[in-house]
Design a protein around this motif. Structure first.
Motif, PDB file in Angstrom:
ATOM      1  N   SER A  35      -1.947   0.440  -2.463  1.00  0.00           N
ATOM      2  CA  SER A  35      -1.858   0.864  -0.826  1.00  0.00           C
ATOM      3  C   SER A  35      -0.833   0.278  -0.173  1.00  0.00           C
ATOM      4  O   SER A  35      -0.289  -0.481  -0.527  1.00  0.00           O
ATOM      5  CB  SER A  35      -3.232   0.187   0.109  1.00  0.00           C
ATOM      6  OG  SER A  35      -3.249  -1.165   0.041  1.00  0.00           O
ATOM      7  N   HIS A  36      -0.473   0.780   0.888  1.00  0.00           N
ATOM      8  CA  HIS A  36       0.641   0.368   1.608  1.00  0.00           C
ATOM      9  C   HIS A  36       0.940  -1.297   1.713  1.00  0.00           C
ATOM     10  O   HIS A  36       1.637  -2.067   1.671  1.00  0.00           O
ATOM     11  CB  HIS A  36       0.909   0.752   2.994  1.00  0.00           C
ATOM     12  CG  HIS A  36       2.022   0.365   3.891  1.00  0.00           C
ATOM     13  ND1 HIS A  36       3.186   0.470   3.780  1.00  0.00           N
ATOM     14  CD2 HIS A  36       2.080  -0.586   4.834  1.00  0.00           C
ATOM     15  CE1 HIS A  36       4.035   0.087   4.508  1.00  0.00           C
ATOM     16  NE2 HIS A  36       3.270  -0.827   5.117  1.00  0.00           N
ATOM     17  N   ILE A  37      -0.665  -1.948   2.168  1.00  0.00           N
ATOM     18  CA  ILE A  37      -0.446  -3.288   2.508  1.00  0.00           C
ATOM     19  C   ILE A  37      -0.389  -4.257   1.227  1.00  0.00           C
ATOM     20  O   ILE A  37       0.021  -5.196   1.065  1.00  0.00           O
ATOM     21  CB  ILE A  37      -1.875  -3.561   3.304  1.00  0.00           C
ATOM     22  CG1 ILE A  37      -1.859  -5.194   3.550  1.00  0.00           C
ATOM     23  CG2 ILE A  37      -3.246  -3.051   2.834  1.00  0.00           C
ATOM     24  CD1 ILE A  37      -1.534  -5.638   4.793  1.00  0.00           C
ATOM     25  N   GLU A  38      -1.010  -3.381   0.049  1.00  0.00           N
ATOM     26  CA  GLU A  38      -0.829  -3.889  -1.028  1.00  0.00           C
ATOM     27  C   GLU A  38       0.523  -4.158  -1.913  1.00  0.00           C
ATOM     28  O   GLU A  38       1.100  -5.140  -2.233  1.00  0.00           O
ATOM     29  CB  GLU A  38      -1.570  -3.267  -2.280  1.00  0.00           C
ATOM     30  CG  GLU A  38      -3.221  -3.699  -2.352  1.00  0.00           C
ATOM     31  CD  GLU A  38      -3.987  -2.706  -3.338  1.00  0.00           C
ATOM     32  OE1 GLU A  38      -4.785  -3.520  -3.779  1.00  0.00           O
ATOM     33  OE2 GLU A  38      -4.000  -1.594  -3.059  1.00  0.00           O
ATOM     34  N   ARG A  39       1.515  -3.014  -1.551  1.00  0.00           N
ATOM     35  CA  ARG A  39       2.626  -2.993  -1.732  1.00  0.00           C
ATOM     36  C   ARG A  39       3.783  -4.058  -0.868  1.00  0.00           C
ATOM     37  O   ARG A  39       4.180  -4.704  -1.482  1.00  0.00           O
ATOM     38  CB  ARG A  39       3.426  -1.599  -1.772  1.00  0.00           C
ATOM     39  CG  ARG A  39       2.918  -0.509  -2.378  1.00  0.00           C
ATOM     40  CD  ARG A  39       3.863   0.613  -2.602  1.00  0.00           C
ATOM     41  NE  ARG A  39       4.358   1.276  -1.027  1.00  0.00           N
ATOM     42  CZ  ARG A  39       3.515   2.285  -0.535  1.00  0.00           C
ATOM     43  NH1 ARG A  39       2.465   2.820  -1.498  1.00  0.00           N
ATOM     44  NH2 ARG A  39       3.725   2.594   0.569  1.00  0.00           N
ATOM     45  N   PHE A  40       3.248  -4.159   0.233  1.00  0.00           N
ATOM     46  CA  PHE A  40       4.018  -5.093   0.981  1.00  0.00           C
ATOM     47  C   PHE A  40       3.605  -6.507   0.709  1.00  0.00           C
ATOM     48  O   PHE A  40       4.506  -7.240   0.539  1.00  0.00           O
ATOM     49  CB  PHE A  40       3.379  -5.005   2.596  1.00  0.00           C
ATOM     50  CG  PHE A  40       4.006  -6.125   3.507  1.00  0.00           C
ATOM     51  CD1 PHE A  40       5.301  -6.025   4.055  1.00  0.00           C
ATOM     52  CD2 PHE A  40       3.356  -7.278   3.903  1.00  0.00           C
ATOM     53  CE1 PHE A  40       5.822  -7.054   4.568  1.00  0.00           C
ATOM     54  CE2 PHE A  40       3.622  -8.192   4.754  1.00  0.00           C
ATOM     55  CZ  PHE A  40       4.994  -8.108   4.984  1.00  0.00           C
ATOM     56  N   THR A  41       2.321  -6.689   0.333  1.00  0.00           N
ATOM     57  CA  THR A  41       1.785  -8.204   0.161  1.00  0.00           C
ATOM     58  C   THR A  41       2.589  -8.617  -1.386  1.00  0.00           C
ATOM     59  O   THR A  41       3.225  -9.572  -1.290  1.00  0.00           O
ATOM     60  CB  THR A  41       0.447  -8.365  -0.291  1.00  0.00           C
ATOM     61  OG1 THR A  41      -0.163  -7.812   0.858  1.00  0.00           O
ATOM     62  CG2 THR A  41      -0.039  -9.669  -0.464  1.00  0.00           C
ATOM     63  N   LEU A  42       2.595  -7.392  -2.137  1.00  0.00           N
ATOM     64  CA  LEU A  42       3.180  -7.912  -3.501  1.00  0.00           C
ATOM     65  C   LEU A  42       4.505  -8.069  -3.514  1.00  0.00           C
ATOM     66  O   LEU A  42       5.171  -9.167  -3.919  1.00  0.00           O
ATOM     67  CB  LEU A  42       2.875  -6.696  -4.659  1.00  0.00           C
ATOM     68  CG  LEU A  42       3.618  -6.840  -6.066  1.00  0.00           C
ATOM     69  CD1 LEU A  42       2.863  -8.101  -6.669  1.00  0.00           C
ATOM     70  CD2 LEU A  42       3.099  -5.470  -6.786  1.00  0.00           C
TER      71      LEU A  42
END
Lengths: 410, 351
Positions: free
Chosen positions: B250-257
């Motif tokens: 998800s977008h937030i997962e990409r950002f977090t990673l």
């Protein structure tokens, strides 16, 4: 067969004729053997990249043979300009500021620019919206045109930039090159050797400086207890920002007044109420005196607005890029048929791009125009046209063909 | 020729190095009893750097004090530990800055010009409430200030006129610290022969032990210099594996990673390649986003990953383990787990 808007084989032939007669005018860039060259052909194929030339005659011969629509060279210097990107061996890069009316808000855009939604076919004038108002689609095609108002605005931005580069950065004139792009803007090159090694972070700092981004007013002397005279005579941005604020308040733009009327906080109202006092402080100092009338945050916000008038609008992404291909001066711009033309710093003020950069001189050519707003070339105005035949001088016909707004014949 | 006093203060200067050549000291002679205080002091410099982050004190004998510097540099480079190289360079640079602060403007400019080729002028100007002592060419200014994050170092907030940035004495010296740090890091990352007399090897052993003992406490403030996959918190491991297996994030997962990987020191380019090779992400767009998160673009803020609570809210906290209960942020998890792994040599191999 789909209609041949732009009549590319005709254009290619015209470009070739132009270069056969005048290719000697194409000046190679400094240290040409270390640059990568790129060429975009008329046939819509991919860019010919990773080429290099060791002397001007090689380059000229190549241009005459291929007659490309667009000719570029790298702002960067490479050890192996022909190698692929990873193994080129970056040595350094000139800094090239891109000033393009595409990034500016000009009122005339409503008259000459248009957009079309690829999904539902909806159309409109002016700048393309983020999403199609009819179907919500996000792929919109934008059609932009050059006009005197846009080009004047771009020229104004170029002049502001030059002022900052000369006064603040101390760049000697011999290292400043101004080029009309042949379309909607200007490129300003700094070729000073000491600029070449700067990395992206450093270039970002320079871009932020010329665009006035990230300014903190307390660091410009507007903080409590600071003594001193009028900030209008301060060095660098101190003086420039103070002058910007002075002008801004002396004749506030309707937008500010509107915001005050709409009551965006008491602070905004106090700005117009105490305008005369603020102007007096700016004229006489000390800078800290202004804080009597304005809080730090509202001063910061107001300054940001005001500074936009004094800052140069450059395209940040292009300007920071250290691998960019840049249009080669004195070559034809395939989007207009105009010459991407060097202009002297002193001559910029009086430069008329839509006259000086005309490459093609010649008699009437019969064309069929699908759509074009009114435009000027040299002393003549043409159009507007809509689905009609026209007989135009060669330069104007080529201009419309390059825009893909017309084709040869009736 | 530089005086022994000056060489002891600024042992990294080129002039000091030529003094060393002049003395013609042979590695074999180092074991001579006479040189023992020099070796001791060399070792002490490194130990001080590890423990306190700054080199202090010094021998009364200027020549001996000076000679202890190349010894210290040699000891650091023998550890082949990039973390120590950086820590030592910073500690020596801080020492140099403190000494430079008490020099007069002329001497500061002389070192800046002679050693680092700065275009700097001594020019006193009083503007408002600040006394500026120097003018430094903007290219030299940018090269050394670009790692600073405070607003006051941003070029836009400086007085820049005719190509020169006005600096106070303290600011000029702070920028010199960056140059000194860089110079010493270069010196101590040179590879030297590891076949050394016993007296040297003993000292090297002590330095390594001190470093290992101190790592966890230093590590609390500094992240390990290399990426240790085994120390990733479970949530990050989950996204990382999903991505490398070609799954969707998800977008937030990409950002977090990506913000996590950037903050633990992975190069932006490697992260771009990770995303691009594992999926159909557009390279240009991915690079743009990664550079944005890293602070190279846009607001220039370097983003950190969301904290554990926010991650739970978004439903991206996966398989929490016992350490998760003790931390509130994925980066704290990483720091603690990484220092644990460093302490036990066996675990290091599992990386």
């Amino acid at each position: 067969m789909a209609e041949d808007w732009g009549s590319t084989s005709f254009l290619e032939e015209q470009f070739r004729r132009y270069y056969r007669a005048g290719v000697a005018k194409v000046d190679p860039p400094l240290e040409m053997e270390r640059r990568e060259f790129g060429f975009l052909p008329f046939d819509g194929g991919v860019m010919i990249r990773h080429t290099s030339f060791s002397d001007p005659s090689q380059l000229h011969a190549f241009i005459m043979e291929k007659a490309p629509a667009h000719i570029y060279y790298s702002s960067a210097y490479y050890r192996e300009p022909r190698a692929d990107m990873e193994s080129k061996g970056w040595i350094g890069a000139d800094m090239v500021f891109d000033i393009d009316a595409d990034h500016m808000e000009t009122p005339c855009r409503m008259n000459h620019d248009a957009w079309r939604c690829n999904l539902c076919g909806a159309e409109g004038m002016g700048r393309a919206p983020e999403r199609c108002p009819k179907c919500g689609g996000t792929t919109l095609e934008e059609e932009t045109w050059v006009c005197d108002i846009c080009l004047d605005k771009a020229k104004g931005e170029a002049q502001k930039l030059l002022d900052i580069l000369i006064q603040d950065f101390g760049i000697p004139l011999e290292y400043l090159k101004v080029n009309f792009t042949g379309n909607r803007g200007y490129h300003i090159h700094i070729t000073a050797p000491w600029i070449r090694g700067l990395d992206q972070r450093a270039r970002r700092e320079i871009v932020d400086y010329v665009t006035g981004s990230g300014m903190r007013i307390e660091l410009l002397g507007f903080r409590p207890g600071v003594k001193g005279s009028s900030p209008l005579h301060g060095l660098g941005w101190r003086g420039r920002a103070s002058k910007a604020l002075y002008d801004y308040l002396a004749k506030p733009p309707p937008r500010l007044l509107e915001e005050v009327r709409r009551g965006r906080g008491k602070k905004m109202r106090s700005i117009t109420d105490s305008r005369d006092e603020i102007l007096k402080v700016l004229g006489e100092g000390p800078p800290s005196g202004i804080l009597k009338y304005l809080g730090r945050e509202s001063l910061n916000r107001l300054m940001e607005e005001a500074v936009r008038e004094q800052a140069a609008a450059v395209d940040t992404v292009v300007t920071m890029d250290i691998h960019r291909l840049i249009r080669l001066p004195n070559t034809l711009n395939g989007k207009t048929g105009l010459i991407a033309q060097p202009v002297s710093v002193e001559g910029l003020e009086d430069y008329d791009p839509l006259s000086s950069s005309i490459a093609f001189k010649g008699g009437e050519v019969p064309i069929y125009v699908r759509r074009a707003p009114m435009f000027r070339l040299g002393g003549e105005k043409y159009g507007p046209f809509k689905e009609e035949p026209a007989s135009l001088p060669l330069a104007a016909a080529i201009f419309l063909l390059c825009r893909k707004a017309a084709r040869i014949g009736r | 020729m530089i005086s022994e006093r000056e060489a002891s203060k600024y042992p990294f200067l080129k002039e000091a190095a030529s003094l060393l050549e002049h003395l013609e000291i042979d590695i074999e002679n180092l074991t001579d009893q006479r040189y023992r205080p020099i070796l001791d002091r060399g070792e002490e410099r490194v130990i001080q750097a590890i423990r306190y982050g700054v080199v202090g004190g010094g021998l009364k004998d200027d020549l001996a004090e000076f000679l202890s510097f190349p010894i210290a540099v040699m000891l650091v480079s023998m550890t082949r530990d990039p973390f120590l190289e950086r820590r030592y360079a910073l500690a020596e640079a801080v020492r140099a800055r403190r000494l430079l602060e008490s020099e007069d403007e002329g001497r500061i400019a002389e070192i800046a010009r002679g050693e680092f080729r700065w275009r700097i002028k001594v020019q006193r100007r009083e503007i408002e409430d600040t006394i500026y002592s120097f003018e430094l060419h903007f290219v030299d200014y940018l090269r050394n200030s670009s790692s600073f994050r405070e607003d006051k170092w941003r070029l836009i907030n400086r007085i820049l006129t005719e190509g020169y940035v006005l600096l106070t004495k303290a600011e000029a010296v702070r920028l010199l610290q960056v140059e000194v740090e860089e110079l010493i890091r270069r010196l101590s990352s040179r590879r030297v022969e590891s076949n050394m007399p016993e007296q040297i090897m003993e000292r090297l052993g002590r330095i390594k032990r001190t470093l290992d003992e101190s790592r966890s406490s230093i590590g609390d403030s500094a992240l390990p210099s290399e990426v240790i996959h085994g120390a990733f918190p479970p949530c990050i491991t989950h996204s990382y594996r999903t991505l490398t297996a070609g799954g969707r994030l998800s977008h937030i997962e990409r950002f977090t990673l990506s913000s996590f990987l950037l903050n633990i020191g992975m190069e932006p380019e490697r992260i771009v390649q990770l995303f691009v090779s594992a999926s159909d992400f557009d390279e240009g767009l991915t690079r743009y986003q990664i550079e944005h998160i890293s602070g190279l673009r846009g607001s220039r803020t370097r983003y950190t990953p969301p904290n554990c609570m926010t991650m739970r809210t978004h439903g991206i906290c996966h398989n929490p383990d016992s350490l998760c209960g003790k931390v509130k942020h994925p980066l704290s998890y990483y720091r603690r787990r990484a220092s644990e792994l460093r302490m036990s040599p066996k675990a290091r191999k599992d990386r």
